[in-house]
Design an enzyme around this catalytic site. Structure first.
Site, PDB file in Angstrom:
ATOM      1  N   ARG A  95      46.480  74.437  53.378  1.00  0.00           N
ATOM      2  CA  ARG A  95      45.316  74.509  52.493  1.00  0.00           C
ATOM      3  C   ARG A  95      44.787  75.929  52.279  1.00  0.00           C
ATOM      4  O   ARG A  95      44.420  76.279  51.152  1.00  0.00           O
ATOM      5  CB  ARG A  95      44.195  73.597  52.995  1.00  0.00           C
ATOM      6  CG  ARG A  95      44.517  72.095  52.985  1.00  0.00           C
ATOM      7  CD  ARG A  95      45.495  71.711  51.940  1.00  0.00           C
ATOM      8  NE  ARG A  95      45.665  70.276  51.779  1.00  0.00           N
ATOM      9  CZ  ARG A  95      46.729  69.718  51.255  1.00  0.00           C
ATOM     10  NH1 ARG A  95      47.758  70.478  50.866  1.00  0.00           N
ATOM     11  NH2 ARG A  95      46.827  68.419  51.106  1.00  0.00           N
ATOM     12  N   ASP A 124      40.380  67.842  53.507  1.00  0.00           N
ATOM     13  CA  ASP A 124      40.890  68.837  52.571  1.00  0.00           C
ATOM     14  C   ASP A 124      39.790  69.455  51.714  1.00  0.00           C
ATOM     15  O   ASP A 124      39.848  70.638  51.370  1.00  0.00           O
ATOM     16  CB  ASP A 124      41.973  68.233  51.673  1.00  0.00           C
ATOM     17  CG  ASP A 124      43.323  68.170  52.368  1.00  0.00           C
ATOM     18  OD1 ASP A 124      43.489  68.862  53.398  1.00  0.00           O
ATOM     19  OD2 ASP A 124      44.206  67.453  51.880  1.00  0.00           O
ATOM     20  N   SER A 180      49.463  56.916  51.149  1.00  0.00           N
ATOM     21  CA  SER A 180      49.555  58.195  50.465  1.00  0.00           C
ATOM     22  C   SER A 180      50.334  59.186  51.315  1.00  0.00           C
ATOM     23  O   SER A 180      50.349  59.083  52.544  1.00  0.00           O
ATOM     24  CB  SER A 180      48.152  58.744  50.163  1.00  0.00           C
ATOM     25  OG  SER A 180      47.475  59.056  51.367  1.00  0.00           O
TER      26      SER A 180
END
Length: 410
Positions: A95, A124, A180
């Site tokens: 990130r 995130d 996911s």
């Protein structure tokens, strides 16, 4: 007047495809889509065309794999970071790199805003926005999932799919993958959907197709494979005698680790935003590198330096997990880590076998291990006098004896 520009972190999935169109309409802005190539492989196919068709005015798809390996994965692995004893921080460490590149694009394009599709419940959103805040505090961040107007328009996936159909946005959404995923050079993560039940067993035979990077350990080769990893100052620089770049090392270790079913983790972790979440991870190459690096340190790192570094591991891991990569405290810790690695040089041999990384030898030109001193036989160097142990033990036992006497005399 020229329209305002927004740089959007774009993956091409349902959420960011909808967000791209929604941002353009809501803000009457020019949307610049950005995708960081950090090892997603085939997931990047057709993204540029899709983003342009959805309304992006410009698309960046930047290959950041080499930078990811050398400037983010390697420094983190020098620290020995392991979040909550299990997680090798594969998503977390990606990130700050994405945030860094988004800021660079925003500066180059004259954009005043950055947007992302992270949900309001995850980590995130924090990682992206702390990175932007550290690098470009003047740039505004738009997080649609935290806006009431967005959630009112899209209370669920059904509404998002209907919106996509209405606006001709090509998306793939089905129950075939009821979870996911997030993939990069270091790992792939699986969460949500069926995995929200912590009793669900992803390792069961019927769920075998879920894993993309590693073979089931039961199906891995029956013959172990030997691997030699050469380190210089804490960084892996060669495999089996072949000099390789950090990116090449990660690619090769992923291949070998995946072949032998190495690096699967299933855990319930504590998110920074306060809730527990269940994550399943595959980190084949990272698991080999982590294990080999620790073995190299055992031979070459001073005991007290190791103790000091290890005492800060939880702090370092938490900083990376929570998104403080660019924070001054992480940079200060990294300076200590870098200093601790100056003699972590040599070769580690490991055996890869059915999900395991087994130590099979270690050597170094700067080894702190002296067999003459450690031997159970006569010490030819006479560097250690066993009689000294008597006083050493007596001094260390003194406080224990005093404490026990106090308790007995109460």
């Amino acid at each position: 007047m020229a329209k305002e520009k927004i740089v959007l972190a774009y993956s091409g999935g349902l959420d960011t495809s909808i967000i791209l169109k929604w941002l353009k309409e809501t803000y009457d802005a020019e949307i610049i889509a950005f995708t960081a190539d950090i090892g997603q492989k085939e997931e990047l196919d057709g993204l540029e065309e899709k983003a342009l068709a959805t309304g992006a005015s410009k698309v960046y798809i930047d290959d950041l794999q080499a930078e990811f390996a050398s400037d983010f994965i390697y420094p983190m692995f020098q620290s020995g970071a392991l979040y909550e004893g299990q997680y090798l921080l594969g998503t977390s460490i990606a990130r700050p790199l994405i945030a860094k590149r988004m800021v660079e694009i925003a500066r180059a394009e004259g954009a005043t805003m950055i947007a992302h599709g992270a949900t309001g419940k995850g980590n995130d959103q924090v990682r992206f926005e702390l990175g932007v805040a550290a690098l470009a505090p003047d740039i505004k961040v738009v997080a649609p999932w935290r806006l009431d107007t967005f959630r009112e328009t899209f209370p669920g996936r059904a509404e998002m799919i209907a919106y996509a159909e209405q606006h001709g946005i090509p998306v793939t959404a089905s129950a075939a993958k009821p979870y996911s995923t997030d993939r990069n050079l270091l790992h792939i993560s699986y969460e949500s959907g069926v995995l929200e039940d912590p009793w669900f067993d992803p390792s069961a035979p019927e769920n075998k197709e879920m894993f993309l990077l590693s073979a089931d350990p039961q199906d891995a080769p029956d013959k172990p494979e030997m691997l030699e990893i050469e380190f210089e100052q804490g960084n892996a620089v060669a495999l089996n005698g072949e000099a390789l770049s950090p990116l090449q090392v990660m690619d090769k270790l992923n291949e070998l680790g995946g072949k032998h079913g190495i690096g699967r983790v299933d855990m319930v972790e504590n998110r920074f935003v306060g809730m527990k979440s269940r994550g399943v991870y595959e980190t084949p190459g990272g698991t080999i590198l982590f294990t080999a690096h620790r073995k190299m340190e055992s031979l070459t790192m001073d005991r007290e330096v190791m103790n000091l570094r290890d005492s800060l591991l939880t702090r370092y891991s938490t900083l990376v997990y929570n998104g403080f990569w660019f924070a001054p405290e992480r940079l200060a810790l990294q300076a200590l880590v870098t200093e601790s690695q100056k003699n972590v040089t040599g070769t580690v041999r490991v055996k890869l076998y059915k999900g395991n990384v087994i130590g099979a030898g270690v050597k170094s030109p700067v080894s702190l291990y002296n067999p003459d001193i450690a031997t159970m036989e006569a010490d030819p160097s006479q560097a250690y006098d066993q009689n000294d142990a008597t006083g050493f033990i007596s001094l260390n036992a003194l406080r224990l004896k005093v404490a026990t006497s106090v308790e007995q005399n109460k």
